[in-house]
Write a protein that holds these residues in place. Structure first.
Motif: not given
Length: 253
Positions: A173-186
């Motif tokens: 499943p998609l996790r919010t930690a992954y979402v935060k990591g994605w935004r941070g890398m962007e």
């Protein structure tokens, strides 16, 4: 050389301040709200205490009980919760990570406090992980402040976009930690791109990324996972806005 930190999101003190502003704005009683402070006994767990609490007392008129301290990985928070119950608090605020938050909400359910004293968490509560650990029934009613959409908010186009890319590369499943990591890398890559436009690849250094990238960034939306990122002078947190989440019926709303 002096290090410079840019933060995606808000720090612990600002997260607390935002949560208290929301609480005061939704409070309906003629008396001031009373909040129990359940703090982790370490530096980040105490970060909101020296400035945030006096500010909320003075500016918002909120009354506080505690702080009561618990470990970062607690096994039993019953004594602290009983103190809050006996003091008649209306809310409990905690900056636990999701593992510690799971222990807290389990103990609240055992004591019959679930639904009677809402708990508000900092953005590391991670509702999607909390539900997995304790189940939706025990997690019901938990409130949290965050600066990105939660991974369970699949009605958001930005979450759908990140989930589609993740599904191409890995299972689970998609996790919010992954979402935060994605935004941070962007945000990092946008800072690098802005700097390269000014100095070129051969002159790309950390100071160049700071001066021509982050310091010049304004309203960068990226995939749209949270509020657009800007770093105005003397303010190195990308998010000056947040939203409140609550677990209801096994979903994040």
């Amino acid at each position: 050389p002096q290090a410079t930190i840019y933060l995606d999101g808000m720090n612990y003190a600002y997260g607390f301040a935002g949560a208290m502003k929301w609480l005061k704005g939704t409070w309906k009683e003629p008396r001031p709200p009373k909040v129990g402070l359940l703090a982790i006994d370490n530096a980040y767990g105490r970060a909101h205490l020296p400035v945030g609490v006096p500010w909320a007392e003075k500016e918002l008129g909120i009354q506080f009980v505690g702080p009561e301290f618990i470990p970062g990985a607690p096994t039993d928070t019953t004594p602290q919760l009983l103190k809050f119950r006996d003091a008649g608090v209306d809310y409990i605020y905690s900056s636990n990570l999701w593992g510690g938050a799971a222990v807290v909400v389990r103990d609240m359910a055992k004591l019959g406090l679930q639904g009677k004293i809402p708990i508000i968490g900092f953005w590391w509560f991670q509702p999607d992980l909390l539900i997995d650990i304790v189940g939706p029934a025990v997690a019901e009613g938990v409130i949290m402040i965050d600066y990105v959409y939660n991974a369970m908010e699949l009605d958001q186009p930005s979450i759908q976009a990140v989930k589609a890319i993740r599904d191409l590369n890995r299972a689970g499943p998609l996790r919010t930690a992954y979402v935060k990591g994605w935004r941070g890398m962007e945000i990092i890559l946008e800072g690098v791109r802005l700097a390269m436009d000014q100095v070129g690849f051969d002159n790309l250094t950390g100071p160049a990324v700071k001066e021509y990238g982050f310091d010049k960034m304004k309203d960068f939306a990226g995939t749209g996972l949270g509020y657009p990122a800007s770093f105005p002078p003397n303010d190195r947190r990308s998010a000056r806005y947040a939203h409140m989440l609550q677990i209801r019926g096994g979903k994040v709303v």
